[in-house]
Design a protein around this motif. Sequence first.
Motif, PDB file in Angstrom:
ATOM      1  N   ARG A 110       0.865  -1.174   0.000  1.00 21.18           N
ATOM      2  CA  ARG A 110       0.000   0.000   0.000  1.00 21.18           C
ATOM      3  C   ARG A 110       0.905   1.228   0.000  1.00 21.18           C
ATOM      4  NH1 ARG A 110      -4.428   2.313   3.398  1.00 21.18           N
ATOM      5  NH2 ARG A 110      -4.244   4.466   2.671  1.00 21.18           N
ATOM      6  N   TYR A 111       0.617   2.181  -0.858  1.00 21.14           N
ATOM      7  CA  TYR A 111       1.426   3.397  -0.862  1.00 21.14           C
ATOM      8  C   TYR A 111       0.532   4.607  -0.663  1.00 21.14           C
ATOM      9  CZ  TYR A 111       0.046   4.324  -5.757  1.00 21.14           C
ATOM     10  OH  TYR A 111      -0.654   4.583  -6.907  1.00 21.14           O
ATOM     11  N   LEU A 165      -5.911   0.665   6.657  1.00 17.91           N
ATOM     12  CA  LEU A 165      -4.482   0.888   6.447  1.00 17.91           C
ATOM     13  C   LEU A 165      -3.831  -0.312   5.762  1.00 17.91           C
ATOM     14  CD1 LEU A 165      -3.713   2.448   9.923  1.00 17.91           C
ATOM     15  CD2 LEU A 165      -3.192   3.561   7.766  1.00 17.91           C
ATOM     16  N   VAL A 166      -4.161  -1.476   6.267  1.00 18.25           N
ATOM     17  CA  VAL A 166      -3.549  -2.702   5.729  1.00 18.25           C
ATOM     18  C   VAL A 166      -4.102  -2.928   4.322  1.00 18.25           C
ATOM     19  CG1 VAL A 166      -3.385  -5.193   6.068  1.00 18.25           C
ATOM     20  CG2 VAL A 166      -3.334  -3.671   8.047  1.00 18.25           C
ATOM     21  N   CYS A 195       2.095  -8.117   3.365  1.00 21.73           N
ATOM     22  CA  CYS A 195       1.460  -6.837   3.079  1.00 21.73           C
ATOM     23  C   CYS A 195       2.376  -5.743   3.611  1.00 21.73           C
ATOM     24  CB  CYS A 195       0.114  -6.747   3.786  1.00 21.73           C
ATOM     25  SG  CYS A 195      -1.148  -7.749   3.013  1.00 21.73           S
ATOM     26  N   LEU A 252       3.214  -1.619   4.283  1.00 20.99           N
ATOM     27  CA  LEU A 252       2.768  -0.226   4.375  1.00 20.99           C
ATOM     28  C   LEU A 252       3.981   0.638   4.058  1.00 20.99           C
ATOM     29  CD1 LEU A 252       0.595  -0.214   7.658  1.00 20.99           C
ATOM     30  CD2 LEU A 252      -0.026  -0.918   5.362  1.00 20.99           C
ATOM     31  N   MET A 297       3.300   6.580   3.583  1.00 18.19           N
ATOM     32  CA  MET A 297       2.018   6.627   4.297  1.00 18.19           C
ATOM     33  C   MET A 297       2.140   7.423   5.581  1.00 18.19           C
ATOM     34  SD  MET A 297       0.544   2.778   3.886  1.00 18.19           S
ATOM     35  CE  MET A 297      -0.998   3.207   4.710  1.00 18.19           C
ATOM     36  N   ILE A 299       0.652   7.041   9.411  1.00 14.04           N
ATOM     37  CA  ILE A 299       0.030   5.947  10.157  1.00 14.04           C
ATOM     38  C   ILE A 299      -0.333   6.383  11.567  1.00 14.04           C
ATOM     39  CG2 ILE A 299       0.469   3.653  11.120  1.00 14.04           C
ATOM     40  CD1 ILE A 299       2.258   3.138   8.658  1.00 14.04           C
ATOM     41  N   LEU A 313      -3.847   1.453  13.477  1.00 10.06           N
ATOM     42  CA  LEU A 313      -3.221   0.264  12.883  1.00 10.06           C
ATOM     43  C   LEU A 313      -3.324  -0.934  13.831  1.00 10.06           C
ATOM     44  CD1 LEU A 313      -1.626  -1.184  10.711  1.00 10.06           C
ATOM     45  CD2 LEU A 313       0.474  -0.193  11.622  1.00 10.06           C
ATOM     46  N   VAL A 355       5.814  -2.788   8.147  1.00 12.87           N
ATOM     47  CA  VAL A 355       5.498  -1.370   8.307  1.00 12.87           C
ATOM     48  C   VAL A 355       6.780  -0.579   8.046  1.00 12.87           C
ATOM     49  CG1 VAL A 355       4.672   0.404   9.905  1.00 12.87           C
ATOM     50  CG2 VAL A 355       3.724  -1.914  10.024  1.00 12.87           C
ATOM     51  N   ALA A 394       7.680   5.678   7.537  1.00 14.14           N
ATOM     52  CA  ALA A 394       6.314   6.214   7.438  1.00 14.14           C
ATOM     53  C   ALA A 394       6.124   7.206   8.583  1.00 14.14           C
ATOM     54  CB  ALA A 394       5.306   5.082   7.534  1.00 14.14           C
ATOM     55  N   THR A 454       7.573   4.045  -1.818  1.00 14.84           N
ATOM     56  CA  THR A 454       8.182   2.785  -1.385  1.00 14.84           C
ATOM     57  C   THR A 454       9.683   2.788  -1.547  1.00 14.84           C
ATOM     58  OG1 THR A 454       6.177   1.846  -2.351  1.00 14.84           O
ATOM     59  CG2 THR A 454       7.745   0.298  -1.477  1.00 14.84           C
TER      60      THR A 454
END
Length: 430
Positions: free
Chosen positions: A32-33, A54-55, A66, A68, A72, A74, A79, A99, A103, A253
């Motif tokens: 996820r970005y 979020l996830v 997955c 993050l 992001m 957070i 979360l 994570v 972030a 990322t």
Amino acid sequence: MSVVIVVGAQWGDEGKGKVVDLYTERADTIVRYGGGANAGHTLVIKGQKLITRLVPSGVCHPNKPCVLGDGMVIDPRSLLEEIDQLQARGLLLNNELVVGQDAHVILPYHKRIEGVREDRTAGAIGTTRRGIGPAYEAKVGRRGVRIRDLFRPERLRELVAANLEELNPVVRHLGGEVPTDAEVEQWIADALAAGERLKPFVRDASRFVVDKIAAGKHVLFEGAQGTLLDIDHGTYPYVTSSSTIAAGACQSTGIGPSKIDRVIGITKAYATRVGGGPFPTELHGDAADALRQAGGEFGAVTGRPRRCGWLDLPALRLGVRLSGMDGLALTKLDVLAGLPEVAVCVAYKLDGHELDELPTDLDDIARAEPVFARYPGWASLAGVRAWDDLPATTRAYVEQVGKLAGVPFYLVSVGPDREETMVLRDPFAA
Ligand code: GDP
């Protein structure tokens, strides 16, 4: 191996959750970005609803990491709640979560300043009041708190103090309440405690993703919101605070653009928008209500009714250009069933010129006149599973939309369930 980005083509809520969930079957890692807990994904798996904020929505496939991304913002409490809920459903039990250590962290003072500002401006932008914008402001102002700071109490304390020194006078000036010392102490204690719980998941996300790509894995990037809400290229200032265009995946990322193989945009068969901002194909009254009810167009996180209107091809073309989309996934075609005719905006007229993309200046958008094409409608699509089973009018509509959008359809969705999908092309194909 293939690296695919899935991105909302317009203003978000296009049904990305379902598409990402489907593509996750082919992916090894889901990233996820951008954004924070303002993006809600609703997944329906075997009739059961699951909302992730979020996830990445790929989470319902066990044993697929997955991620993050560092771009992001957070809220650690949010979360942790999500992790608890997912684990209670038997998901995310093998620590398949990464994570990004860089972030940024949303802290209670971000929410407070956002709330005070929204009260003053009567929701002009229509933020979700989750502190996302202020956390991005702090990041760009180089005083943000990052996930890695949650493991360094002294640094965290100094950063919080520096932020409050700047924010408290503003909050006071705007009529808000500044926090007491005891409150601030509690915020810091809560953040440190959350950091301890998150520690097993935190690492260098760029390295993690780049290593997966180097190992030949399929990596799927999931954008939040939509291309036209991008901070640089969207309908500014009615935008979100991060890079929602496909390029944001690289930036967030820490991977190079040369690694991306394909970009798929998600668009509904009609359009919606949440909060303020231009929406020239918006419908009002009964027509809007009918679409809203048929499509369940209420925010997954906030429950807010979404503004609804006809599909805007010039806006879609702008999205295709900004995110460099190779193809589209069309969702919610079934929602239009039962209408005598379906309208689509095919161009804008402005000062005697015909425009094939949505203008980018707010005043121009306000003056531009949408040009609509109308197509015959279709009856229920219930039970349709193959392209050839679609009514001829529906096929004609989809073909016309694809032609005018300028890129092919990879997928057409006719219902919320996984089975209600026609896969036309494989985004992971070499
Ligand atoms: P997202 O954030 O982009 O996933 O968008 P939403 O939160 O608005 O989710 C879209 C909603 O539409 C979810 O409730 C999905 O289950 C549902 N949905 C997705 N595709 C379809 C479709 O083709 N038809 C119908 N009727 N619903 C769909």
